[in-house]
Each structure stands twice: as structure tokens, then as C-alpha cells.
Design a protein around this motif. Structure first.
Motif, mmCIF file in Angstrom:
data_model
loop_
_atom_site.group_PDB
_atom_site.id
_atom_site.type_symbol
_atom_site.label_atom_id
_atom_site.label_comp_id
_atom_site.label_asym_id
_atom_site.label_seq_id
_atom_site.Cartn_x
_atom_site.Cartn_y
_atom_site.Cartn_z
ATOM 1 N N ILE A 112 0.845 -1.193 0.000
ATOM 2 C CA ILE A 112 0.000 0.000 0.000
ATOM 3 C C ILE A 112 0.884 1.249 0.000
ATOM 4 N N VAL A 113 0.592 2.169 -0.937
ATOM 5 C CA VAL A 113 1.395 3.385 -1.091
ATOM 6 C C VAL A 113 0.497 4.606 -0.936
ATOM 7 N N GLY A 114 0.940 5.584 -0.145
ATOM 8 C CA GLY A 114 0.209 6.832 0.006
ATOM 9 C C GLY A 114 -0.805 6.789 1.138
ATOM 10 N N GLU A 115 -1.520 7.894 1.292
ATOM 11 C CA GLU A 115 -2.540 8.026 2.333
ATOM 12 C C GLU A 115 -3.875 8.348 1.678
ATOM 13 N N GLU A 122 -11.901 11.908 5.902
ATOM 14 C CA GLU A 122 -13.246 11.424 6.230
ATOM 15 C C GLU A 122 -13.279 10.426 7.387
ATOM 16 N N LYS A 123 -12.105 10.162 7.989
ATOM 17 C CA LYS A 123 -11.991 9.350 9.209
ATOM 18 C C LYS A 123 -12.458 7.907 9.028
ATOM 19 N N GLY A 124 -12.288 7.394 7.814
ATOM 20 C CA GLY A 124 -12.605 5.992 7.591
ATOM 21 C C GLY A 124 -11.449 5.100 8.006
ATOM 22 N N ILE A 125 -11.621 3.794 7.808
ATOM 23 C CA ILE A 125 -10.598 2.805 8.147
ATOM 24 C C ILE A 125 -10.149 2.118 6.867
ATOM 25 N N LEU A 126 -8.838 2.099 6.650
ATOM 26 C CA LEU A 126 -8.272 1.424 5.475
ATOM 27 C C LEU A 126 -8.202 -0.071 5.767
ATOM 28 N N THR A 127 -8.859 -0.865 4.922
ATOM 29 C CA THR A 127 -8.892 -2.312 5.102
ATOM 30 C C THR A 127 -8.263 -2.989 3.901
ATOM 31 N N VAL A 128 -7.156 -3.701 4.134
ATOM 32 C CA VAL A 128 -6.495 -4.460 3.073
ATOM 33 C C VAL A 128 -7.126 -5.847 3.032
ATOM 34 N N VAL A 145 7.236 -6.475 -5.605
ATOM 35 C CA VAL A 145 5.928 -6.209 -4.999
ATOM 36 C C VAL A 145 5.067 -5.523 -6.051
ATOM 37 N N ILE A 146 3.779 -5.480 -5.804
ATOM 38 C CA ILE A 146 2.863 -4.707 -6.642
ATOM 39 C C ILE A 146 2.319 -3.570 -5.787
ATOM 40 N N GLU A 147 2.644 -2.341 -6.175
ATOM 41 C CA GLU A 147 2.223 -1.176 -5.394
ATOM 42 C C GLU A 147 0.765 -0.830 -5.674
ATOM 43 N N VAL A 148 0.057 -0.488 -4.602
ATOM 44 C CA VAL A 148 -1.346 -0.087 -4.688
ATOM 45 C C VAL A 148 -1.448 1.342 -4.172
ATOM 46 N N ASP A 149 -1.662 2.299 -5.075
ATOM 47 C CA ASP A 149 -1.726 3.714 -4.734
ATOM 48 C C ASP A 149 -3.131 4.052 -4.236
ATOM 49 N N VAL A 150 -3.222 4.489 -2.975
ATOM 50 C CA VAL A 150 -4.540 4.778 -2.388
ATOM 51 C C VAL A 150 -4.773 6.277 -2.221
ATOM 52 N N THR A 151 -3.963 7.119 -2.864
ATOM 53 C CA THR A 151 -4.060 8.563 -2.647
ATOM 54 C C THR A 151 -5.335 9.191 -3.209
ATOM 55 N N SER A 152 -6.115 8.445 -3.972
ATOM 56 C CA SER A 152 -7.388 8.987 -4.469
ATOM 57 C C SER A 152 -8.576 8.180 -3.936
#
Length: 227
Positions: A112-115, A122-128, A145-152
Motif C-alpha cells: 500500500i502506497v500513500g494516504e 473522512e476518518k474511515g478505516i483502510l482495510t487491506v 511487490v505490486i504497489e497499490v496507490d490509495v491517494t485517491s
């Protein structure tokens, strides 16, 4: 870059007795196989292999060093490790040898890459949901590895396998609709949003139109004629 070269020697025989002799001599018995070649019974030094295995990623490619011409210089990945869980020791290892011009199916971890705005704002919870994906490629193209960009990624949104950037020469072998990561609403927030059981309706709710499918209110009784 870490060198994942491992010395391997051929086992003269197979079977339980041969495997036990290898272990007593400080080796891990194993086998190297390829669908086009005869499997080769081998052994690897216990200490050296376990040190490398602790550093290796799931899709790590090992290079064999051996006096046996059929194995020397061969590239291979670990397909299975058997352990004695009571003693915490590796007791057997299976290698699949690779050919430079032949694609292989391999599991690669995701990173997982980014925030995600859904977490930060929005105060949610990131669930992998999925920690690795299966891909098909030539040995030279196996990703670390395979990067997963979560910045959007916003609250209530997900990233699926088909959206991953796999790299040149790498194709997805998993379900393309498989969820990799999501931003979900915290349970405490969900509970606050639900009305308490038996609670009075909010102000103005009584005047709201009946929900679709609800029974209509009873009509007022007709006036009786005067006697």
C-alpha cells in the motif's frame, strides 16, 4: 541487492531414510522439478537456506550453485516448504526451476502506497482485503511487490485487482473483480447513525409520508344519521 544463491547437492536416493540422513547431516531434503524435466532429489544447507528464506519475498528467485550440471546456475522459486511445527524446523522444500523463455504463475505481495483521503479527511478505516495477487510473466519480469496507490481512495470506495498497475510483461491471473483494499466506515460511526431500539421518532418524522409498501392509514368512520 541481496544475493539469493544457494548451494545444492544431489541426494543419491529418495524416501524417508534418505531424507532423515540429510537432516541429521545438517541439510534440508528437497526436490527440484519442471514440467519438461525429470525431478531431481536434492538437499540444501539448513542454516544458509533458513537465513535466506527469512529475507526472501514470496516471489523470490533463487539461483542454484552445484557440482551437478543439471542444477548449476539454474533459477528457481520455492513452491512449498514443509515444517515440523512442534520443533519449529523446516523439514522439506520444493523448488520449481525456471526457463528464461517460459512464463510462470507466481504470487506477488501487494504494498500500500500513500494516504487515502477517506482515512485522513473522512476518518474511515483502510482495510487491506488481499495481501498478494497471482500473476503470469517471464522470470525476468517477476515483480518484487505490486504497489497499490490509495491517494485517491475516498470513504466507501475500493480498489480491485483489474485496476492494479502490474508492469511490462506481467498479466493478472486472479479474478479481476477481487477487492484489494477499501476504505470503510468505522463501526462506531455506523452504530451512532442507527436509531436506538424503541426510540421515539425524530421531530417531524410522524408527519412524513408512509414508506413505499406500507399499509395505508384507516379511513375515518362515517357519521351516524340522527335518530
Amino acid at each position: 541487492m541481496e544475493n539469493f544463491t544457494i548451494e545444492v547437492t544431489e541426494r543419491a536416493s529418495t524416501g524417508k531414510g534418505s531424507a532423515n540422513r540429510s537432516r541429521k547431516a545438517g541439510y534440508i531434503p528437497g526436490v527440484a522439478y519442471h514440467r519438461h524435466d525429470e525431478p531431481v532429489a536434492l538437499q540444501v544447507p539448513y542454516k544458509e537456506f533458513t537465513i535466506l528464506a527469512q529475507k526472501a519475498r514470496r516471489s523470490q528467485v533463487f539461483t542454484f550453485k552445484s557440482t551437478l550440471a543439471a542444477l548449476d546456475g539454474k533459477a528457481a522459486i520455492v513452491k512449498e516448504i514443509q515444517q515440523d511445527y512442534l520443533k519449529g524446523r523446516v523439514v522439506h522444500v520444493d523448488f520449481q526451476t525456471l526457463k528464461d523463455d517460459e512464463e510462470i504463475l507466481v504470487d506477488v505481495p501487494v504494498k500500500i502506497v500513500g494516504e487515502a483521503p477517506g482515512v485522513k479527511v473522512e476518518k474511515g478505516i483502510l482495510t487491506v482485503v488481499t495481501h498478494e495477487v497471482s500473476v503470469r510473466c517471464l522470470p525476468k519480469n517477476i515483480p518484487n511487490v505490486i504497489e497499490v496507490d490509495v491517494t485517491s481512495l475516498n470513504l466507501g470506495e475500493s480498489i480491485h485487482a483489474e485496476q492494479l498497475k502490474l508492469g511490462t510483461g506481467v498479466t493478472l491471473a486472479d479474478n479481476p473483480h477481487e477487492t484489494i483494499v477499501s476504505v470503510v466506515i468505522p463501526r462506531a460511526v455506523e452504530e451512532e447513525a442507527k436509531p436506538a431500539e424503541g426510540a421515539a421518532p425524530a421531530e417531524g418524522a410522524a408527519a412524513a409520508a408512509p414508506a413505499a409498501g406500507a399499509a395505508p392509514a384507516a379511513a375515518p368512520a362515517a357519521a351516524k344519521p340522527a335518530k
